[in-house]
Design a protein around this motif. Structure first.
Motif, mmCIF file in Angstrom:
data_model
loop_
_atom_site.group_PDB
_atom_site.id
_atom_site.type_symbol
_atom_site.label_atom_id
_atom_site.label_comp_id
_atom_site.label_asym_id
_atom_site.label_seq_id
_atom_site.Cartn_x
_atom_site.Cartn_y
_atom_site.Cartn_z
ATOM 1 N N PHE A 103 0.877 -1.186 0.000
ATOM 2 C CA PHE A 103 0.000 0.000 0.000
ATOM 3 C C PHE A 103 0.906 1.226 0.000
ATOM 4 N N LEU B 32 0.568 7.016 8.506
ATOM 5 C CA LEU B 32 0.797 5.665 7.958
ATOM 6 C C LEU B 32 2.028 5.669 7.055
ATOM 7 N N ARG C 293 2.891 -6.288 3.210
ATOM 8 C CA ARG C 293 2.118 -6.207 4.458
ATOM 9 C C ARG C 293 1.178 -7.403 4.522
ATOM 10 N N SER D 153 -3.712 -2.515 -3.409
ATOM 11 C CA SER D 153 -4.627 -1.990 -2.387
ATOM 12 C C SER D 153 -5.820 -2.931 -2.335
ATOM 13 N N VAL D 154 -6.605 -2.822 -1.293
ATOM 14 C CA VAL D 154 -7.851 -3.595 -1.232
ATOM 15 C C VAL D 154 -8.734 -3.191 -2.414
ATOM 16 N N GLN D 155 -8.767 -1.878 -2.701
ATOM 17 C CA GLN D 155 -9.616 -1.378 -3.784
ATOM 18 C C GLN D 155 -9.278 -2.070 -5.108
ATOM 19 N N ASN E 102 -10.756 -4.084 5.991
ATOM 20 C CA ASN E 102 -9.304 -4.293 5.971
ATOM 21 C C ASN E 102 -8.882 -4.521 7.414
HETATM 22 O O1 LIG Z 1 -5.701 -1.198 0.750
HETATM 23 C C1 LIG Z 1 -5.846 -0.185 1.440
HETATM 24 N N1 LIG Z 1 -6.696 0.785 1.033
HETATM 25 C C2 LIG Z 1 -6.906 1.922 1.759
HETATM 26 O O2 LIG Z 1 -7.708 2.799 1.366
HETATM 27 C C3 LIG Z 1 -6.177 2.073 2.957
HETATM 28 N N2 LIG Z 1 -6.106 3.058 3.878
HETATM 29 C C4 LIG Z 1 -5.235 2.649 4.826
HETATM 30 O O3 LIG Z 1 -4.944 3.307 5.878
HETATM 31 N N3 LIG Z 1 -4.711 1.437 4.513
HETATM 32 C C5 LIG Z 1 -5.279 1.063 3.344
HETATM 33 N N4 LIG Z 1 -5.133 -0.055 2.577
#
Ligand SMILES: O=c1[nH]c(=O)c2[nH]c(=O)[nH]c2[nH]1
Length: 313
Positions: free
Chosen positions: A171, A182, A188, A243-245, A271
């Motif tokens: 990420f 962050l 991760r 990313s999760v998205q 998440n």
């Molecule tokens: O995959 C992620 N998307 C996010 O939008 C996000 N925001 C965050 O703090 N960690 C993550 N991880």
């Protein structure tokens, strides 16, 4: 002045377990089983029961529960939640002249057949709860245009599928400003409890017994369910997640590509954060991705990433 603007009622949490035996009375018979939690709600000309205490329009929720149980015994589709729900919903709107819509939600609990290690064979009547995830369907049966012009909407999916990958997830590149603490990471832990739903485009089909029976072949509810779960697991495991998205979008797109009858796909992915523990007080490096081996799973807060992806026509 006040007026009733919406009303819907029925029975929730109707617990049903059904055994289907291949041969009646034969101890060697092959069994199939399902366990369902059913919610069956009705809409129609029922306002008087709320506004005038007129129960003459009320199909008792107890009778609704009885109907679910009787259908569990008699429906040819009881092992297939979408068709079973359609069967039930069509029954309610055709049996009662003043009931115009039925909403049947089914949660299917997981009972998987046990494979016996001695002979490697699936056992004919023994099952294991090998996961907390539930198969879901929500069916809306609509007779507002007449009892001979019944239509239905079917949304299915799954919930409670807990997954984790300890690599292959990064990420980086997100907004950095005075609110940001962050750190960017190229490696991760990614863990989520999958909540997936998808809508079907149903063929125009008279929702008679024969019409409902034909839907399994024409729409492929069971195939779509298996495929959506497998795509979710395969992509979760193999995607080099940015990313999760980004992973979520790939999952949705692949489900739409794999199942022609699926019109749109939605995920809700929490998440579930795993925070590397600072072991510096003992001179142990555990904070950078390359060193991180001990994590604290954090129950809350979690991220929550959601989206709906639809077929482009
Ligand atoms: O995959 C992620 N998307 C996010 O939008 C996000 N925001 C965050 O703090 N960690 C993550 N991880």
């Amino acid at each position: 002045m006040a007026e009733l603007t919406a009303a819907r009622y029925g029975k929730d949490k109707v617990r049903i377990f059904r055994v289907v035996r291949s041969v009646k009375g034969d101890p060697q018979a092959w069994h199939d089983v399902v366990e369902y939690n059913v919610k069956a709600l009705l809409e129609g000309d029922i306002a008087a029961s709320y506004t005038k205490a007129d129960n003459s329009v009320v199909v008792a929720t107890d009778s609704i529960k009885n109907t679910c149980n009787v259908f569990a015994k008699t429906s040819p589709h009881v092992l297939h939640p979408e068709q079973f729900a359609l069967d039930l919903g069509v029954h309610f709107v055709t049996t009662y002249a003043h009931i115009h819509k039925a909403f049947i939600d089914i949660e299917q609990l997981k009972w998987s057949r046990i494979t016996v290690s001695k002979d490697g064979q699936p056992h004919r009547h023994s099952f294991v709860r090998d996961g907390d995830e539930k198969r879901l369907t929500s069916v809306e049966v609509d007779a507002t245009k007449g009892k001979n012009a019944i239509t239905a909407k079917v949304t299915s999916g799954l919930s409670g599928l807990l997954v984790l990958k300890s690599g292959g997830s990064a990420f980086e590149g997100f907004v950095r400003d005075e609110w940001t603490t962050l750190v960017e990471v190229d490696d991760r832990i990614f863990s989520t409890e999958v909540d997936l739903s998808y809508t079907f485009a149903l063929p125009v089909e008279a929702l008679t017994a024969a019409g409902i029976a034909a839907l399994q072949d024409k729409v492929g509810f069971d195939k779509a369910s298996e495929s959506a779960k497998q795509i979710t697991l395969d992509l979760f495991a193999t995607d080099e997640s940015a990313s999760v998205q980004a992973t979520l979008f790939k999952m949705c797109s692949e489900i739409i590509a794999a199942s022609p009858s699926v019109e749109s796909v939605s995920y809700r992915l929490p998440n579930k954060h795993y925070i590397p523990v600072d072991l510096g007080f003992k001179g142990l490096a555990n904070l950078k991705p390359v060193d991180a081996e001990v994590f604290c799973p954090v129950a809350a807060p979690s991220g929550l990433i959601t989206a709906t992806v639809s077929r482009k026509h």
